[in-house]
Write an enzyme that holds these catalytic residues in place. Structure first.
Site, PDB file in Angstrom:
ATOM      1  N   TYR A 159       0.843  -1.209   0.000  1.00 36.89           N
ATOM      2  CA  TYR A 159       0.000   0.000   0.000  1.00 36.89           C
ATOM      3  C   TYR A 159       0.873   1.252   0.000  1.00 36.89           C
ATOM      4  O   TYR A 159       0.677   2.167  -0.810  1.00 36.89           O
ATOM      5  CB  TYR A 159      -0.926  -0.019   1.221  1.00 36.89           C
ATOM      6  CG  TYR A 159      -1.754   1.237   1.355  1.00 36.89           C
ATOM      7  CD1 TYR A 159      -2.835   1.472   0.505  1.00 36.89           C
ATOM      8  CD2 TYR A 159      -1.460   2.206   2.321  1.00 36.89           C
ATOM      9  CE1 TYR A 159      -3.591   2.630   0.618  1.00 36.89           C
ATOM     10  CE2 TYR A 159      -2.207   3.362   2.436  1.00 36.89           C
ATOM     11  CZ  TYR A 159      -3.275   3.574   1.583  1.00 36.89           C
ATOM     12  OH  TYR A 159      -4.020   4.729   1.682  1.00 36.89           O
ATOM     13  N   LYS A 163       1.340   4.170  -2.892  1.00 38.56           N
ATOM     14  CA  LYS A 163       1.124   5.609  -2.691  1.00 38.56           C
ATOM     15  C   LYS A 163       2.392   6.402  -3.007  1.00 38.56           C
ATOM     16  O   LYS A 163       2.311   7.558  -3.439  1.00 38.56           O
ATOM     17  CB  LYS A 163       0.635   5.875  -1.266  1.00 38.56           C
ATOM     18  CG  LYS A 163      -0.745   5.267  -0.979  1.00 38.56           C
ATOM     19  CD  LYS A 163      -1.813   5.751  -1.950  1.00 38.56           C
ATOM     20  CE  LYS A 163      -3.207   5.287  -1.580  1.00 38.56           C
ATOM     21  NZ  LYS A 163      -4.245   5.792  -2.492  1.00 38.56           N
TER      22      LYS A 163
HETATM   23  N1  LIG Z   1      -9.046   7.013   5.099  1.00 43.24           N
HETATM   24  C1  LIG Z   1      -7.769   7.240   5.274  1.00 43.24           C
HETATM   25  O1  LIG Z   1      -7.259   7.270   6.405  1.00 43.24           O
HETATM   26  C2  LIG Z   1      -6.882   7.502   4.099  1.00 43.24           C
HETATM   27  C3  LIG Z   1      -7.278   7.232   2.813  1.00 43.24           C
HETATM   28  N2  LIG Z   1      -6.407   7.487   1.783  1.00 43.24           N
HETATM   29  C4  LIG Z   1      -6.805   7.199   0.411  1.00 43.24           C
HETATM   30  O2  LIG Z   1      -7.977   7.908   0.119  1.00 43.24           O
HETATM   31  C5  LIG Z   1      -8.684   7.252  -0.929  1.00 43.24           C
HETATM   32  C6  LIG Z   1     -10.147   7.154  -0.556  1.00 43.24           C
HETATM   33  O3  LIG Z   1     -10.268   6.362   0.605  1.00 43.24           O
HETATM   34  P1  LIG Z   1     -11.406   6.609   1.695  1.00 43.24           P
HETATM   35  O4  LIG Z   1     -12.433   7.513   1.187  1.00 43.24           O
HETATM   36  O5  LIG Z   1     -10.728   6.944   2.942  1.00 43.24           O
HETATM   37  O6  LIG Z   1     -11.942   5.122   1.852  1.00 43.24           O
HETATM   38  P2  LIG Z   1     -13.379   4.480   1.552  1.00 43.24           P
HETATM   39  O7  LIG Z   1     -13.209   3.023   1.845  1.00 43.24           O
HETATM   40  O8  LIG Z   1     -14.437   5.236   2.244  1.00 43.24           O
HETATM   41  O9  LIG Z   1     -13.547   4.700  -0.002  1.00 43.24           O
HETATM   42  C7  LIG Z   1     -12.782   3.984  -0.937  1.00 43.24           C
HETATM   43  C8  LIG Z   1     -13.472   4.090  -2.276  1.00 43.24           C
HETATM   44  O10 LIG Z   1     -12.693   3.334  -3.227  1.00 43.24           O
HETATM   45  C9  LIG Z   1     -13.595   2.556  -3.990  1.00 43.24           C
HETATM   46  N3  LIG Z   1     -12.987   1.334  -4.469  1.00 43.24           N
HETATM   47  C10 LIG Z   1     -12.284   0.417  -3.759  1.00 43.24           C
HETATM   48  N4  LIG Z   1     -11.964  -0.622  -4.541  1.00 43.24           N
HETATM   49  C11 LIG Z   1     -12.489  -0.362  -5.772  1.00 43.24           C
HETATM   50  C12 LIG Z   1     -12.522  -1.050  -7.005  1.00 43.24           C
HETATM   51  N5  LIG Z   1     -11.977  -2.282  -7.145  1.00 43.24           N
HETATM   52  N6  LIG Z   1     -13.131  -0.482  -8.055  1.00 43.24           N
HETATM   53  C13 LIG Z   1     -13.728   0.720  -7.923  1.00 43.24           C
HETATM   54  N7  LIG Z   1     -13.738   1.434  -6.789  1.00 43.24           N
HETATM   55  C14 LIG Z   1     -13.129   0.891  -5.723  1.00 43.24           C
HETATM   56  C15 LIG Z   1     -14.746   2.236  -3.034  1.00 43.24           C
HETATM   57  O11 LIG Z   1     -15.941   2.052  -3.764  1.00 43.24           O
HETATM   58  P3  LIG Z   1     -16.712   0.643  -3.915  1.00 43.24           P
HETATM   59  O12 LIG Z   1     -16.406  -0.185  -2.719  1.00 43.24           O
HETATM   60  O13 LIG Z   1     -18.125   0.988  -4.127  1.00 43.24           O
HETATM   61  O14 LIG Z   1     -16.148   0.085  -5.158  1.00 43.24           O
HETATM   62  C16 LIG Z   1     -14.873   3.516  -2.238  1.00 43.24           C
HETATM   63  O15 LIG Z   1     -15.741   4.417  -2.875  1.00 43.24           O
HETATM   64  C17 LIG Z   1      -7.986   5.904  -1.134  1.00 43.24           C
HETATM   65  O16 LIG Z   1      -7.152   5.986  -2.264  1.00 43.24           O
HETATM   66  C18 LIG Z   1      -7.153   5.750   0.135  1.00 43.24           C
HETATM   67  O17 LIG Z   1      -6.010   4.973  -0.084  1.00 43.24           O
HETATM   68  C19 LIG Z   1      -5.186   8.036   1.984  1.00 43.24           C
HETATM   69  C20 LIG Z   1      -4.764   8.326   3.240  1.00 43.24           C
HETATM   70  C21 LIG Z   1      -5.554   8.070   4.391  1.00 43.24           C
HETATM   71  N1  LIG Z   2      -2.183   7.746   5.552  1.00 37.96           N
HETATM   72  C1  LIG Z   2      -3.194   6.866   5.996  1.00 37.96           C
HETATM   73  C2  LIG Z   2      -3.386   5.753   5.078  1.00 37.96           C
HETATM   74  O1  LIG Z   2      -3.240   5.861   3.917  1.00 37.96           O
HETATM   75  C3  LIG Z   2      -2.826   6.404   7.355  1.00 37.96           C
HETATM   76  O2  LIG Z   2      -2.671   7.283   8.151  1.00 37.96           O
HETATM   77  O3  LIG Z   2      -2.651   5.230   7.603  1.00 37.96           O
END
Ligand SMILES: NC(=O)C1=CN([C@@H]2O[C@H](COP(=O)(O)OP(=O)(O)OC[C@H]3O[C@@H](n4cnc5c(N)ncnc54)[C@H](OP(=O)(O)O)[C@@H]3O)[C@@H](O)[C@H]2O)C=CC1
Ligand SMILES: N[C@@H](C=O)C(=O)O
Length: 266
Positions: A159, A163
């Site tokens: 992961y 990133k």
């Molecule tokens: N939350 C956190 O602490 C952090 C998040 N991030 C990044 O932010 C981004 C959004 O995450 P976040 O909103 O927090 O998490 P969520 O789990 O709330 O959202 C993730 C989204 O990604 C979609 N997704 C996952 N797998 C697939 C797939 N195979 N095809 C299409 N869509 C997919 C999901 O939609 P569905 O399941 O409907 O397909 C969902 O809408 C990600 O890239 C994550 O790595 C970065 C740093 C920290």
């Molecule tokens: N950066 C977040 C994940 O992507 C975390 O804080 O773990």
């Protein structure tokens, strides 16, 4: 401008991947609230339909759900074709998920899908819409990375590496495209309490300053509009990210591994 939906719309479309919840849904609400038409991409059709209806009713924009599994290469190429039938001026490359734990214990299919979604689909979508952005000389993309991008991270090895790809890729594209009127921004959040953590199955990996999705999105959009290559929301996350660039890499890896190790492990 009047669309075929008969709804007032301003400018081109914003495409948001991972729009079914968390940061993606927050991006969709923020952009629709500004009068932007939005294309909502994800796998959960019910959630996409519900959000599209909400945004159309609240903001009188066009909001279209588009079901696609970004782990499937053919779904990504179909999506690129559909995007090129529209006037897209903003791509929010946001879909992603993490698997946390000792590498040898992680599900290989899940690890493969994680790289497909966070790396391959993100790059394919960026390249798929770049020609239309450059042709028009406006708009751009926000690629959602993470503070995990700034150092290799044990127990989140693939992961964090994915990133790091997003960060490096976005900084390079930012430099290439800025003279062509196109902005590319890497958004690097620390922990945001979204459905991401349900999927991870533990908050042991949540390290850093916790912010709400709306705050992260507001900072991301603000940084994009200022033409920033990298946005790290939250001053404590920013300091940690900068520190990781100057301390010895070996030390940064050790600290990251200690911070996010599954509890109970040495
Ligand atoms: N939350 C956190 O602490 C952090 C998040 N991030 C990044 O932010 C981004 C959004 O995450 P976040 O909103 O927090 O998490 P969520 O789990 O709330 O959202 C993730 C989204 O990604 C979609 N997704 C996952 N797998 C697939 C797939 N195979 N095809 C299409 N869509 C997919 C999901 O939609 P569905 O399941 O409907 O397909 C969902 O809408 C990600 O890239 C994550 O790595 C970065 C740093 C920290
Ligand atoms: N950066 C977040 C994940 O992507 C975390 O804080 O773990």
């Amino acid at each position: 401008m009047s669309t075929s939906d008969g709804i007032t719309a301003a400018g081109g479309w914003a495409v948001i991947t991972g729009a079914t919840g968390g940061l993606g849904a927050s991006f969709a609400r923020a952009l629709a609230g500004e009068g932007r038409n939005v294309l909502l991409v994800g796998r959960n059709e019910t959630a996409l339909d519900g959000l599209a209806t909400e945004l159309t009713d609240r903001f009188r924009v066009s909001a279209r759900p588009l079901v696609a599994d970004l782990a499937e290469p053919s779904a990504v190429s179909d999506l690129v074709k559909q995007l090129n039938e529209l006037d897209i001026d903003l791509l929010i490359n946001n879909a992603g998920f993490a698997q946390h734990g000792p590498y040898e214990a992680l599900d290989p299919a899940g690890q493969h899908d994680q790289l497909q979604v966070c790396v391959v689909a993100l790059a394919d979508l960026a390249q798929g819409i770049a020609p239309q952005l450059v042709r028009r000389g406006r708009g751009g993309m926000i690629n959602v990375a993470s503070t995990a991008a700034f150092q290799p991270t044990p127990y989140l090895a693939a992961y964090a590496a994915s990133k790091a790809f997003v960060l490096s890729f976005s900084q390079a594209l930012h430099d290439e495209l800025q003279g062509k009127g196109v902005t590319v921004t890497a958004l690097c959040p620390g922990p945001v309490m979204t459905g991401f953590w349900d999927q991870v199955g533990s908050t042991d990996a949540a390290f850093g300053q916790r912010l709400t999705a709306d705050r992260v999105v507001a900072q991301g959009l603000d940084g994009f509009r200022r033409g920033q290559a990298v946005v790290v929301p939250g001053w404590r996350n920013l300091i940690t990210a900068q520190a990781n660039r100057i301390i010895p890499r070996r030390l940064a890896v050790k600290i990251a591994g200690l911070a996010v190790r599954p509890r109970g492990r040495a």
